[in-house]
Design an enzyme around this catalytic site. Structure first.
Site, PDB file in Angstrom:
ATOM      1  N   CYS A 144       0.830  -1.210   0.000  1.00 33.32           N
ATOM      2  CA  CYS A 144       0.000   0.000   0.000  1.00 33.32           C
ATOM      3  C   CYS A 144       0.866   1.263   0.000  1.00 33.32           C
ATOM      4  CB  CYS A 144      -0.997  -0.055   1.154  1.00 33.32           C
ATOM      5  SG  CYS A 144      -2.399   1.022   0.871  1.00 33.32           S
TER       6      CYS A 144
ATOM      7  N   HIS B  36      -3.078  -5.369   1.682  1.00 32.42           N
ATOM      8  CA  HIS B  36      -2.387  -5.615   2.960  1.00 32.42           C
ATOM      9  C   HIS B  36      -2.488  -7.078   3.400  1.00 32.42           C
ATOM     10  CE1 HIS B  36      -1.970  -1.340   4.269  1.00 32.42           C
ATOM     11  NE2 HIS B  36      -3.069  -1.157   3.551  1.00 32.42           N
TER      12      HIS B  36
ATOM     13  N   GLU C  52      -0.695  -8.547   5.422  1.00 32.73           N
ATOM     14  CA  GLU C  52      -0.308  -8.649   6.844  1.00 32.73           C
ATOM     15  C   GLU C  52      -1.510  -8.535   7.766  1.00 32.73           C
ATOM     16  OE1 GLU C  52       0.113  -6.109   4.909  1.00 32.73           O
ATOM     17  OE2 GLU C  52      -0.220  -4.225   5.960  1.00 32.73           O
TER      18      GLU C  52
HETATM   19  N1  GLN Z   1      -3.370   6.330   0.707  1.00 32.14           N
HETATM   20  C1  GLN Z   1      -2.213   6.058   1.520  1.00 32.14           C
HETATM   21  C2  GLN Z   1      -0.995   6.803   1.002  1.00 32.14           C
HETATM   22  O1  GLN Z   1      -1.067   7.555   0.075  1.00 32.14           O
HETATM   23  C3  GLN Z   1      -1.918   4.580   1.586  1.00 32.14           C
HETATM   24  C4  GLN Z   1      -2.949   3.876   2.422  1.00 32.14           C
HETATM   25  C5  GLN Z   1      -2.436   2.618   3.067  1.00 32.14           C
HETATM   26  O2  GLN Z   1      -1.243   2.368   3.157  1.00 32.14           O
HETATM   27  N2  GLN Z   1      -3.358   1.837   3.563  1.00 32.14           N
HETATM   28  O3  GLN Z   1       0.056   6.640   1.533  1.00 32.14           O
END
Ligand code: GLN
Length: 197
Positions: free
Chosen positions: A82, A176, A178
């Site tokens: 992410c 994710h 994890e």
């Molecule tokens: N939108 C977040 C960002 O720009 C990422 C979101 C996340 O890691 N769950 O960093």
């Protein structure tokens, strides 16, 4: 048998603890990493989910940004989830001012591409190289990969958007693993780290 690889989790911000648990379950020695000196002690690094603008700022503040960029360019195996995927991109389509990445994967990413926090969702995702069925993808204000260079392998898509990629020793997912208790993707990364040693 070879001893377990030592895998760091970049512990500036984000869901560090969950990655430490998933890595230990996938047979790695996992430890949080905050300072540049600690980079010498690890065989691989996870960059967690969280907020990429904050991770970018704190990496600068802790003097981690440049050393990390260099280690990744020199072949340190890395896995970003992410916000971590965003940090591995060569380019962000809509960066906040001053937002820098570590690079490692020749891709352009779009932040918050799947919508806002309240549009977070879960979906089964089929990932190339992961056996025994789809993984449960947890998408939280997730980015997608807008485009990739020739060296990048696309491992998964969701609704036509690229959500998992690999380039050499660098792996990234928009979602994710994890958070799910399914450690197959962490196990894939641990295998990548073992192969790189
Ligand atoms: N939108 C977040 C960002 O720009 C990422 C979101 C996340 O890691 N769950 O960093």
């Amino acid at each position: 048998m070879n001893p377990s690889p030592v895998i760091g989790v970049l512990a500036l911000q984000g869901d560090v603890r969950e990655h430490l648990i998933a890595l230990a379950a996938a047979d790695a020695v996992a430890r949080p990493v905050r300072r540049p000196e600690e980079l010498a002690e690890i065989d691989g690094l996870v960059i967690p989910g969280g907020e990429s603008t904050t991770i970018s700022k704190l990496a600068d503040l802790f003097g981690m940004a440049e050393p990390l960029r260099e280690r990744i360019a020199a072949g340190l195996p890395v896995y970003g989830t992410c916000a971590g995927l965003i940090m591995l991109a060569e380019k962000i389509l809509d960066p906040r001012s001053g937002q820098e990445t570590f690079g490692g994967i020749d891709m352009i990413v779009r932040r918050n591409a799947f919508g806002r926090q309240n549009e977070s969702f879960e979906a089964g995702v089929t990932v190339a190289g992961i056996d025994d069925g789809p993984v449960e993808g947890v998408f939280i204000r997730a980015p997608w990969v807008e485009s990739v260079g020739a060296e990048v392998e696309i491992l998964a898509e969701h609704e036509g958007h690229v959500v998992a990629v690999r380039q050499g020793r660098a792996l990234a997912t928009s979602f994710h693993p994890e958070l799910t208790g399914d450690h197959r993707i962490h196990a894939l990364f641990v295998d990548m780290v073992r192969a790189a040693r």
